[in-house]
Design a protein around this motif. Sequence first.
Motif, PDB file in Angstrom:
ATOM      1  N   VAL A 169      47.994  30.393  57.007  1.00 22.22           N
ATOM      2  CA  VAL A 169      47.987  31.826  56.806  1.00 22.22           C
ATOM      3  C   VAL A 169      47.117  32.469  55.509  1.00 22.22           C
ATOM      4  O   VAL A 169      46.881  33.656  55.746  1.00 22.22           O
ATOM      5  N   LEU A 170      47.096  31.697  54.534  1.00 15.70           N
ATOM      6  CA  LEU A 170      46.360  32.182  53.503  1.00 15.70           C
ATOM      7  C   LEU A 170      44.745  32.787  53.489  1.00 15.70           C
ATOM      8  O   LEU A 170      44.392  33.655  53.383  1.00 15.70           O
ATOM      9  N   GLY A 171      44.273  32.078  54.930  1.00 12.14           N
ATOM     10  CA  GLY A 171      42.977  32.605  55.429  1.00 12.14           C
ATOM     11  C   GLY A 171      42.974  34.056  55.759  1.00 12.14           C
ATOM     12  O   GLY A 171      42.185  34.843  55.510  1.00 12.14           O
ATOM     13  N   ASP A 172      44.124  34.255  56.751  1.00 12.21           N
ATOM     14  CA  ASP A 172      44.237  35.820  56.965  1.00 12.21           C
ATOM     15  C   ASP A 172      44.429  36.664  56.172  1.00 12.21           C
ATOM     16  O   ASP A 172      44.380  37.761  56.139  1.00 12.21           O
ATOM     17  N   CYS A 173      45.201  36.214  55.165  1.00 16.91           N
ATOM     18  CA  CYS A 173      45.544  36.988  54.069  1.00 16.91           C
ATOM     19  C   CYS A 173      44.456  37.423  53.309  1.00 16.91           C
ATOM     20  O   CYS A 173      44.153  38.609  52.819  1.00 16.91           O
ATOM     21  N   VAL A 174      43.374  36.466  53.088  1.00 18.36           N
ATOM     22  CA  VAL A 174      42.065  36.921  52.519  1.00 18.36           C
ATOM     23  C   VAL A 174      41.290  37.719  53.416  1.00 18.36           C
ATOM     24  O   VAL A 174      40.660  38.563  52.517  1.00 18.36           O
ATOM     25  N   ALA A 175      41.524  37.692  54.440  1.00 17.08           N
ATOM     26  CA  ALA A 175      40.552  38.446  55.396  1.00 17.08           C
ATOM     27  C   ALA A 175      41.209  39.825  55.425  1.00 17.08           C
ATOM     28  O   ALA A 175      40.529  40.869  55.630  1.00 17.08           O
ATOM     29  N   GLY A 176      42.631  39.751  55.097  1.00  9.63           N
ATOM     30  CA  GLY A 176      43.298  41.422  54.790  1.00  9.63           C
ATOM     31  C   GLY A 176      42.618  41.957  53.728  1.00  9.63           C
ATOM     32  O   GLY A 176      42.408  43.252  53.759  1.00  9.63           O
ATOM     33  N   LEU A 177      42.280  41.235  52.818  1.00 10.52           N
ATOM     34  CA  LEU A 177      41.621  41.870  51.629  1.00 10.52           C
ATOM     35  C   LEU A 177      40.439  42.547  51.787  1.00 10.52           C
ATOM     36  O   LEU A 177      39.908  43.610  51.566  1.00 10.52           O
ATOM     37  N   TRP A 178      39.518  41.617  52.695  1.00 11.49           N
ATOM     38  CA  TRP A 178      38.222  41.744  52.826  1.00 11.49           C
ATOM     39  C   TRP A 178      38.194  43.159  53.757  1.00 11.49           C
ATOM     40  O   TRP A 178      37.254  44.173  53.887  1.00 11.49           O
ATOM     41  N   GLY A 179      38.959  43.138  54.811  1.00 11.64           N
ATOM     42  CA  GLY A 179      39.235  44.019  55.806  1.00 11.64           C
ATOM     43  C   GLY A 179      39.670  45.308  55.317  1.00 11.64           C
ATOM     44  O   GLY A 179      39.229  46.560  55.477  1.00 11.64           O
ATOM     45  N   ALA A 180      40.471  45.287  54.139  1.00 14.98           N
ATOM     46  CA  ALA A 180      41.146  46.543  53.380  1.00 14.98           C
ATOM     47  C   ALA A 180      39.769  47.314  52.761  1.00 14.98           C
ATOM     48  O   ALA A 180      39.691  48.423  52.666  1.00 14.98           O
ATOM     49  N   ALA A 181      38.933  46.531  52.107  1.00 16.50           N
ATOM     50  CA  ALA A 181      37.618  46.994  51.543  1.00 16.50           C
ATOM     51  C   ALA A 181      36.835  47.646  52.541  1.00 16.50           C
ATOM     52  O   ALA A 181      36.405  48.840  52.308  1.00 16.50           O
ATOM     53  N   ALA A 182      36.677  47.199  53.751  1.00 16.99           N
ATOM     54  CA  ALA A 182      35.894  47.587  54.735  1.00 16.99           C
ATOM     55  C   ALA A 182      36.673  49.041  55.222  1.00 16.99           C
ATOM     56  O   ALA A 182      35.716  50.033  55.528  1.00 16.99           O
ATOM     57  N   ALA A 183      37.921  48.970  55.492  1.00 10.55           N
ATOM     58  CA  ALA A 183      38.522  50.157  55.821  1.00 10.55           C
ATOM     59  C   ALA A 183      38.379  51.387  54.801  1.00 10.55           C
ATOM     60  O   ALA A 183      37.984  52.649  55.368  1.00 10.55           O
ATOM     61  N   LEU A 184      38.509  51.056  53.605  1.00  9.07           N
ATOM     62  CA  LEU A 184      38.497  52.187  52.545  1.00  9.07           C
ATOM     63  C   LEU A 184      37.071  52.639  52.548  1.00  9.07           C
ATOM     64  O   LEU A 184      36.917  53.856  52.526  1.00  9.07           O
ATOM     65  N   LEU A 185      36.089  51.783  52.487  1.00  9.88           N
ATOM     66  CA  LEU A 185      34.838  52.118  52.711  1.00  9.88           C
ATOM     67  C   LEU A 185      34.388  52.955  53.712  1.00  9.88           C
ATOM     68  O   LEU A 185      33.338  53.998  53.729  1.00  9.88           O
ATOM     69  N   GLU A 186      34.954  52.877  54.994  1.00 14.28           N
ATOM     70  CA  GLU A 186      34.778  53.548  56.340  1.00 14.28           C
ATOM     71  C   GLU A 186      35.324  54.995  56.116  1.00 14.28           C
ATOM     72  O   GLU A 186      34.601  56.030  56.490  1.00 14.28           O
ATOM     73  N   LEU A 187      36.597  55.183  55.484  1.00 16.80           N
ATOM     74  CA  LEU A 187      37.008  56.325  55.199  1.00 16.80           C
ATOM     75  C   LEU A 187      36.518  57.092  54.017  1.00 16.80           C
ATOM     76  O   LEU A 187      36.351  58.419  53.771  1.00 16.80           O
TER      77      LEU A 187
END
Length: 323
Positions: A154-172
């Motif tokens: 599960v920690l792998g998906d948690c790391v991907a969650g941080l990467w995805g959060a950065a992508a979401a913020l930059l898209e907005l």
Amino acid sequence: MPAPTHPFAFDPTHGHTLDDLLRIAAPAAPADFDAFWRARKEAADQVPPHPRLGRLVEDRDGYRIQELSYDTPGGRCSALLALPIAGIARHGFVIGHGYGGRTDTGTQLPLPLPGSAAILPLAPGLPALGLRPDIPSTPDEHVLHGIGSRDNYVLGDCVAGLWGAAAALLELVPSLDGRLGLLGESFGGGIGALALPWDDRFAAARLTFPTFGNHPLRLALPCTGSGEAVRTHVRTHPEAVEVLAYFDAATAATRVRVPVLTACALFDPAVPPPGQFAIHGALGGPRQLEVLEAGHYAYANEAAERRRLGVATAEFFGRWMGR
């Protein structure tokens, strides 16, 4: 400084002085450590975040806070989004949380720099917005979810969650490109250290009481946190050590090149200090250390030390990200 009095059956300093802690190194990496994480990051980059705003939580301290969701390879993730009500954000922060999860009132304001925006992701499975029926929500069960395989841990998906959060913020807010900082405490600090080496969107980071540092050492140290569940599990499943080697935050720190401020505790019943200092000592780029008397434990100087850390954090990000 003397260690706080405590009720624990073990010594939360584990007998280490500051000089001892500063000499702790990171364990050796598996031969394909970098290849494993680069592949995870490449897979994450193939998933557009498709951020979608949700419920308005509150307007507070000059910020509008809303729920947000976005896509990652592990599924849809939830977050809180904090944007300035007036003016354009000049800086952005991705803010991880501890193993207790996050509630609506957990938004950390004010942010380290004025005129900033922030996304506060919820790790998959953790309360309250991150809850999922297929992932345990208690720390002792969550930290073991999928530990039988490095690809399913599960920690792998948690790391991907941080990467995805950065992508979401930059898209907005595309203007934040190149002006992103990362903040993570405890669980969020360990996940942050694992995320940083592979993501060049972050200009600087602060990791506070970071966990998952130097697993071989952590497995020998009793604690009250999720590490104790891992210690217990490994006694009957020693093969899990091979998986943990890919999720060692100190090993990952040797690959970090951006400036990092690390706040480490001399006394910590939940996250053994040797693991925290192993992460700081392994950092491969500019680094700054703030030493706190204790972590995950109330003590007389806590408020004063937190204020000092806040000042140091603002100065640190101002130096590396501009004001």
